[in-house]
Design a protein around this motif. Structure first.
Motif, mmCIF file in Angstrom:
data_model
loop_
_atom_site.group_PDB
_atom_site.id
_atom_site.type_symbol
_atom_site.label_atom_id
_atom_site.label_comp_id
_atom_site.label_asym_id
_atom_site.label_seq_id
_atom_site.Cartn_x
_atom_site.Cartn_y
_atom_site.Cartn_z
ATOM 1 N N GLU A 80 0.740 -1.318 -0.067
ATOM 2 C CA GLU A 80 -0.062 -0.083 -0.125
ATOM 3 C C GLU A 80 0.925 1.318 -0.227
ATOM 4 O O GLU A 80 1.887 1.393 0.940
ATOM 5 C CB GLU A 80 -0.850 0.062 1.174
ATOM 6 C CG GLU A 80 -2.286 -0.803 1.154
ATOM 7 C CD GLU A 80 -3.077 -0.342 2.349
ATOM 8 O OE1 GLU A 80 -3.361 0.646 2.479
ATOM 9 O OE2 GLU A 80 -3.572 -1.370 2.976
ATOM 10 N N PRO A 81 0.652 2.121 -1.135
ATOM 11 C CA PRO A 81 1.537 3.394 -1.025
ATOM 12 C C PRO A 81 0.884 4.277 -0.235
ATOM 13 O O PRO A 81 -0.257 4.579 0.174
ATOM 14 C CB PRO A 81 1.278 3.917 -2.539
ATOM 15 C CG PRO A 81 -0.007 3.125 -2.965
ATOM 16 C CD PRO A 81 -0.235 1.964 -2.096
ATOM 17 N N GLU A 82 1.874 4.982 0.723
ATOM 18 C CA GLU A 82 1.678 5.867 1.881
ATOM 19 C C GLU A 82 2.658 7.114 1.568
ATOM 20 O O GLU A 82 3.813 6.880 1.831
ATOM 21 C CB GLU A 82 1.900 5.165 3.191
ATOM 22 C CG GLU A 82 1.625 6.114 4.504
ATOM 23 C CD GLU A 82 0.653 6.958 4.431
ATOM 24 O OE1 GLU A 82 0.767 8.010 4.075
ATOM 25 O OE2 GLU A 82 -0.393 6.486 5.091
ATOM 26 N N HIS A 83 2.177 8.024 1.278
ATOM 27 C CA HIS A 83 3.167 9.277 0.773
ATOM 28 C C HIS A 83 3.722 9.937 2.268
ATOM 29 O O HIS A 83 4.901 10.543 1.972
ATOM 30 C CB HIS A 83 2.306 10.477 0.321
ATOM 31 C CG HIS A 83 1.250 10.963 0.696
ATOM 32 N ND1 HIS A 83 1.494 12.287 1.424
ATOM 33 C CD2 HIS A 83 -0.094 10.582 0.810
ATOM 34 C CE1 HIS A 83 0.487 12.680 2.117
ATOM 35 N NE2 HIS A 83 -0.396 11.417 1.784
ATOM 36 N N ARG A 84 3.148 9.626 3.306
ATOM 37 C CA ARG A 84 3.614 10.267 4.471
ATOM 38 C C ARG A 84 4.923 9.423 4.956
ATOM 39 O O ARG A 84 5.583 9.803 5.942
ATOM 40 C CB ARG A 84 2.435 10.112 5.627
ATOM 41 C CG ARG A 84 1.525 11.078 5.334
ATOM 42 C CD ARG A 84 0.694 11.138 6.437
ATOM 43 N NE ARG A 84 -0.182 9.647 6.564
ATOM 44 C CZ ARG A 84 -0.823 9.373 7.491
ATOM 45 N NH1 ARG A 84 -1.321 10.164 8.488
ATOM 46 N NH2 ARG A 84 -1.449 7.939 7.356
ATOM 47 N N LEU A 85 5.261 8.506 4.303
ATOM 48 C CA LEU A 85 6.440 7.634 4.662
ATOM 49 C C LEU A 85 7.668 8.018 3.507
ATOM 50 O O LEU A 85 8.636 7.364 3.485
ATOM 51 C CB LEU A 85 6.120 5.885 4.422
ATOM 52 C CG LEU A 85 5.169 5.503 5.501
ATOM 53 C CD1 LEU A 85 4.803 4.102 5.252
ATOM 54 C CD2 LEU A 85 5.698 5.663 6.876
ATOM 55 N N ARG A 86 7.512 9.036 2.921
ATOM 56 C CA ARG A 86 8.499 9.487 2.121
ATOM 57 C C ARG A 86 9.728 10.259 2.815
ATOM 58 O O ARG A 86 9.655 10.370 3.881
ATOM 59 C CB ARG A 86 8.159 10.811 1.117
ATOM 60 C CG ARG A 86 7.306 10.363 -0.139
ATOM 61 C CD ARG A 86 6.851 11.361 -0.811
ATOM 62 N NE ARG A 86 6.146 11.078 -2.077
ATOM 63 C CZ ARG A 86 6.451 11.814 -3.179
ATOM 64 N NH1 ARG A 86 6.899 13.057 -3.252
ATOM 65 N NH2 ARG A 86 6.041 11.228 -4.317
ATOM 66 N N GLU A 87 10.790 10.057 2.033
ATOM 67 C CA GLU A 87 11.898 10.763 2.910
ATOM 68 C C GLU A 87 11.698 12.138 2.944
ATOM 69 O O GLU A 87 10.709 12.920 2.447
ATOM 70 C CB GLU A 87 13.164 10.566 1.777
ATOM 71 C CG GLU A 87 14.614 10.942 2.323
ATOM 72 C CD GLU A 87 14.930 10.480 3.722
ATOM 73 O OE1 GLU A 87 14.147 11.134 4.787
ATOM 74 O OE2 GLU A 87 15.592 9.563 3.772
ATOM 75 N N ARG A 88 12.495 12.930 3.869
ATOM 76 C CA ARG A 88 12.307 14.266 4.093
ATOM 77 C C ARG A 88 12.775 14.988 2.783
ATOM 78 O O ARG A 88 13.327 14.552 1.903
ATOM 79 C CB ARG A 88 13.291 14.811 5.012
ATOM 80 C CG ARG A 88 13.417 16.239 5.412
ATOM 81 C CD ARG A 88 14.322 16.344 6.692
ATOM 82 N NE ARG A 88 14.476 17.776 6.860
ATOM 83 C CZ ARG A 88 15.326 18.434 7.511
ATOM 84 N NH1 ARG A 88 16.142 17.571 8.397
ATOM 85 N NH2 ARG A 88 15.404 19.739 7.817
ATOM 86 N N HIS A 89 11.822 16.075 2.654
ATOM 87 C CA HIS A 89 12.190 16.848 1.298
ATOM 88 C C HIS A 89 13.487 17.819 1.668
ATOM 89 O O HIS A 89 13.199 18.563 2.385
ATOM 90 C CB HIS A 89 10.918 17.842 0.848
ATOM 91 C CG HIS A 89 10.910 18.315 -0.506
ATOM 92 N ND1 HIS A 89 11.988 19.145 -0.832
ATOM 93 C CD2 HIS A 89 10.226 18.141 -1.481
ATOM 94 C CE1 HIS A 89 11.860 19.439 -2.106
ATOM 95 N NE2 HIS A 89 10.614 19.052 -2.466
ATOM 96 N N TYR A 90 14.398 17.616 0.948
ATOM 97 C CA TYR A 90 15.671 18.420 1.126
ATOM 98 C C TYR A 90 15.901 19.565 0.450
ATOM 99 O O TYR A 90 17.059 20.150 0.394
ATOM 100 C CB TYR A 90 16.917 17.404 0.977
ATOM 101 C CG TYR A 90 17.091 16.567 2.090
ATOM 102 C CD1 TYR A 90 17.403 16.592 3.309
ATOM 103 C CD2 TYR A 90 16.721 15.085 1.504
ATOM 104 C CE1 TYR A 90 17.529 15.640 4.135
ATOM 105 C CE2 TYR A 90 16.900 13.871 2.734
ATOM 106 C CZ TYR A 90 17.136 14.241 3.816
ATOM 107 O OH TYR A 90 17.450 13.284 4.994
#
Ligand SMILES: O=C(O)[C@@H](CO)OP(=O)(O)O
Length: 216
Positions: A80-90
């Motif tokens: 299940e894709p979960e965008h809140r588990l993305r890496e920090r935006h640098y």
């Protein structure tokens, strides 16, 4: 209804990418796994065979999705894709190596390395404070949904850094003292509103992984 049964989460950083080997910051840039990363994903999948997982959540970035896909097919689960588990935006550091970032933007780099929680990278980057808040919310939502179950989460080094601090009660500003290798297994548990660390950086199924932020 609140479920007070423990939720156990196995967190996995995605497999290695070419940019990991170059020490180049990816953040939200969508870099795929390299051959080592694909092999690491397979090794993690084999290592986890036989474990019962109720669900598999993944960052929606390609390097995590590719890792999750390898694991999912061994477990008969959809990822299940979960965008809140993305890496920090640098922000403007994305695409630079650590050395380039330090050389071109010494003051921003100093605040980054000092773990200044309110410092947001120019060009849409996130502050450590906001990044931690989104990771906390994502993990709390998963734990609430899966009381009494164990689940897999495939994500990134920065997210794992926040998860370790959450589970050990370590301040965001404290220097990192733990490794975050690609495709290692890390276990945390949530029960009665608290988190605890069960195991960290188990890479017995891997050989020669790169750590996240090698000089941190
Ligand atoms: O974004 C990146 O380049 C690194 C930095 O932490 O994270 P990951 O490789 O885990 O996505």
């Amino acid at each position: 209804m609140t479920n007070n049964s423990a939720c156990r989460i196995c967190l996995i950083r995605h497999g290695e990418t070419a940019w990991n080997t170059e020490r180049r910051l990816q953040g939200h840039i969508d870099v795929p796994l390299n051959d080592t990363g694909l092999a690491q994903a397979e090794a993690a999948a084999r290592r986890l065979a036989g474990q019962g997982f109720a669900a598999l959540y993944s960052s929606d970035l390609q390097r995590a999705r590719q890792t999750a896909a390898a694991i999912a097919c061994h477990h008969g689960l959809g990822a299940e894709p979960e965008h809140r588990l993305r890496e920090r935006h640098y922000g403007l550091f994305q695409g630079l190596t650590y050395e380039e970032a330090e050389h071109r933007h010494p003051e921003l780099y100093r605040r980054f390395k000092a773990r200044d929680a309110t410092f947001a990278f120019p060009e849409s980057g996130e502050s450590l404070h906001d990044f931690a808040a989104r990771v906390h919310t994502a993990l709390a939502d998963i734990a609430r949904r899966h009381g009494g179950e164990q689940v897999l989460v495939v994500t990134h080094g920065g997210v794992l850094d926040i998860a370790h601090r959450l589970a050990t009660g370590t301040a965001l500003a404290a220097p990192r003292t733990f490794p975050i290798p690609n495709a290692a297994l890390n276990w945390i548990e949530h029960q009665d509103g608290s988190w605890r660390l069960l195991a960290w950086a188990d890479e017995s199924h891997l050989r020669g992984s790169l750590d996240e932020l090698p000089n941190a």
